[in-house]
Design an enzyme around this catalytic site. Structure first.
Site, PDB file in Angstrom:
ATOM      1  N   ASP A 190       0.812  -1.211   0.000  1.00 32.05           N
ATOM      2  CA  ASP A 190       0.000   0.000   0.000  1.00 32.05           C
ATOM      3  C   ASP A 190       0.855   1.275   0.000  1.00 32.05           C
ATOM      4  O   ASP A 190       0.450   2.294  -0.539  1.00 32.05           O
ATOM      5  CB  ASP A 190      -0.912  -0.007   1.242  1.00 32.05           C
ATOM      6  N   HIS A 200       4.638   5.018  -2.830  1.00 29.95           N
ATOM      7  CA  HIS A 200       5.021   6.328  -2.292  1.00 29.95           C
ATOM      8  C   HIS A 200       6.470   6.365  -1.769  1.00 29.95           C
ATOM      9  O   HIS A 200       7.246   7.244  -2.124  1.00 29.95           O
ATOM     10  CB  HIS A 200       4.090   6.746  -1.149  1.00 29.95           C
ATOM     11  N   LYS A 202       0.625   2.499  10.468  1.00 29.18           N
ATOM     12  CA  LYS A 202      -0.626   3.088  10.950  1.00 29.18           C
ATOM     13  C   LYS A 202      -0.631   3.094  12.475  1.00 29.18           C
ATOM     14  O   LYS A 202       0.090   2.348  13.104  1.00 29.18           O
ATOM     15  CB  LYS A 202      -1.797   2.264  10.431  1.00 29.18           C
TER      16      LYS A 202
END
Ligand code: NAP
Length: 486
Positions: free
Chosen positions: A237, A242, A333
């Site tokens: 993800d 990124h 996270k």
């Protein structure tokens, strides 16, 4: 400092998935802001497309509500909103059926000579289908552009399949793969700082740079997106796209020209020069429950999940410039802060003449993506006043909000810049197909090695900086992660 706005040519932008979250939160507000500053011409058209049956008036009402919610109030001028809504249209189209395609094509073919772009703001499984339908129905032209966004495949095989399928109907020069991190002002400034100043480039190598830290930390968990996230994890993800892009821009050689392929060739060389990751160079984590608040396993509804909500990596690049410099990457996270930054930590002077040198301090260039986009250079100076030679760390701060004054409050969002680049036909800040595949080719083996090892991600406390073992990763080479501060 006032930024210059160069208007783009009139265009037709079709947003597939115009009733969805990304369109409402980012794409439509970004277009509005570009109209408000005079970059988007009033001859442009924004055509929403989705399955929902809606009249043009109903769609405009939806757009108007999105602007109310997601555009800064001071930019919301009634006459500009009216102008924007006047450019907005809607067609009911089912990407998987025949419904609506002829209406869409007819509308587009009213203006055959205007720049035409299709933003596929829909679930990724629809990318190939829509691309092929655009071609079959005659909506696409040899000059039109198609915009897609992560996830671009799930692994190397699926990324190759997607690229191959798109290339049957579009040339590479028509495909705009968005990584919105590349649209961030600071990320582009990293290139400006490196390649438009003589100061840093001679020092930008393993002779002077001790290590680099790239952090993308989120304070939120996966609540609400649990089932999607659990199929992906932090590596797929965030790292594959990124963090990889940030690594490339930090480590790449100066391109010979600032043009799309020259820049992307250099980024690709970085990915291809990455050493294969060893499992001992990685730390995976899952946030645990905190009191009444559930942990990762509760949020994804699978007590046996081994998907990582945190990953830290120690990465080496096998080339002359970077041999011997560690690049540490981490993302996760439920961490202590929502912060994204690149920290380039320089070596200490070769000979210390001052007594109190703190091994963890010294020169560092900190490129902050969020919050407060800006660049800081950390220097060591003499503490003011008499009483001996005491040293202190001071930041040379280039917070854009300060540097740009009033203008900074209106600093363009990444999507604004990127959508205007699509219209201009400039692919510099978009990923090329071979880059995406090379990134998967590097991440796939480590994901497979985790699965084969049978090991579980390490638990970490919500609000912490991740598993303790991530500190061991840096400490092994005498380095320490920067504190996570929001
Ligand atoms: P979303 O809220 O679920 O919206 C999906 C859109 O697709 C809706 O407008 C839906 O409208 C439309 N749609 C679904 N099936 C369709 C079909 N057969 N034909 C035509 N339209 C169809 O999703 P999202 O969050 O906006 O995300 C869109 C894409 O962007 C995804 O690929 C996502 O991974 C990516 N992305 C999103 C974000 C974000 O912040 N949201 C960030 C990065 C990437 P109807 O139901 O009316 O057809």
């Amino acid at each position: 400092m006032v930024s210059t706005v160069i208007p783009v040519q009139p265009f037709d932008l079709v947003i597939f998935g115009a009733t969805g979250d990304l369109a409402k939160r980012k794409i439509l507000p970004s277009l509005y802001r570009r109209l408000a500053v005079g970059q988007m011409p009033p001859e442009a058209r924004v055509i929403g497309a989705a399955r929902s049956k809606m009249t043009r008036a109903e769609f405009r009402k939806m757009v108007s509500e999105s602007l109310e919610e997601f555009v800064q109030p001071k930019l919301l001028k009634p006459e500009t909103v009216e102008t924007f809504l006047g450019l907005v249209d809607y067609v009911t189209v089912d990407a998987t059926g025949t419904n609506g395609w002829s209406t869409l094509c007819k509308k587009l073919n009213e203006r055959p000579d205007v720049i035409r772009a299709f933003y596929l703001s829909v679930a990724p499984f629809l990318f190939e289908e829509i691309a092929h339908r655009l071609a079959e129905t005659g909506c696409s032209t040899p000059e039109c552009r198609i915009v897609i966004e992560k996830p671009l495949g799930h692994d190397l095989q699926s990324a190759k399949k997607l690229n191959a399928s798109l290339s049957q109907v579009f040339d590479e020069g028509q495909i705009y793969r968005i990584d919105h991190y590349l649209g961030k002002e600071t990320v582009q400034n990293l290139m400006a700082i490196r390649f438009a100043n003589a100061l840093f480039e001679p020092l930008w190598n393993s002779g002077f740079i001790e290590h680099v830290q790239i952090t993308v930390a989120e304070s939120v968990g996966v609540e609400g997106r649990g089932s999607y996230y659990d199929k992906s994890g932090a590596m797929r993800d965030m790292v594959q796209n990124h963090l990889m892009q940030l690594l490339c821009l930090t480590a790449m050689e100066p391109p010979s020209r600032f043009d799309p392929d020259a820049v992307r060739d250099e980024k690709l060389k970085v990915i291809r020069a990455l050493d294969p990751l060893k499992i001992t160079d990685t730390v995976r984590g899952q946030y645990r429950a905190n009191g009444k608040e559930g942990g990762y396993l509760d949020h994804v509804g699978d007590p046996h999940s081994r998907t990582e909500s945190y990953v830290a990596l120690r990465v080496h690049i096998s080339n002359w410039r970077w041999s011997g410099t560690s690049f540490y990457l981490r993302t996760g996270k439920k961490l202590a802060a929502r912060t994204s930054e690149i920290a380039v930590v320089f070596k200490h002077p070769p000979h210390a003449i001052f007594p109190q040198v703190d091994e963890q301090k010294g020169n560092a260039l900190i490129i902050r993506l969020q919050p407060d986009e800006g660049i800081t250079f950390r220097m060591t100076i003499k503490e003011p006043g008499p009483g001996g030679m005491r040293l202190a760390e001071v930041p040379l701060d280039m917070t854009f909000a300060d540097a740009l004054g009033e203008e900074a409050g209106e600093m363009p969002e990444a999507y604004e810049r990127l959508i205007m680049d699509v219209v201009r036909g400039d692919q510099t800040l978009f990923m090329r197909g071979d880059e995406v595949e090379a990134a998967w080719a590097w991440t796939d083996p480590i994901i497979a090695a985790w699965a084969e090892s049978g090991s579980k991600p390490l638990p970490y406390d919500p609000g912490s900086a991740g598993p303790i073992d991530s500190y061991k990763l840096t400490m092994a080479e005498g380095h320490i992660w920067r504190e996570l501060l929001s």
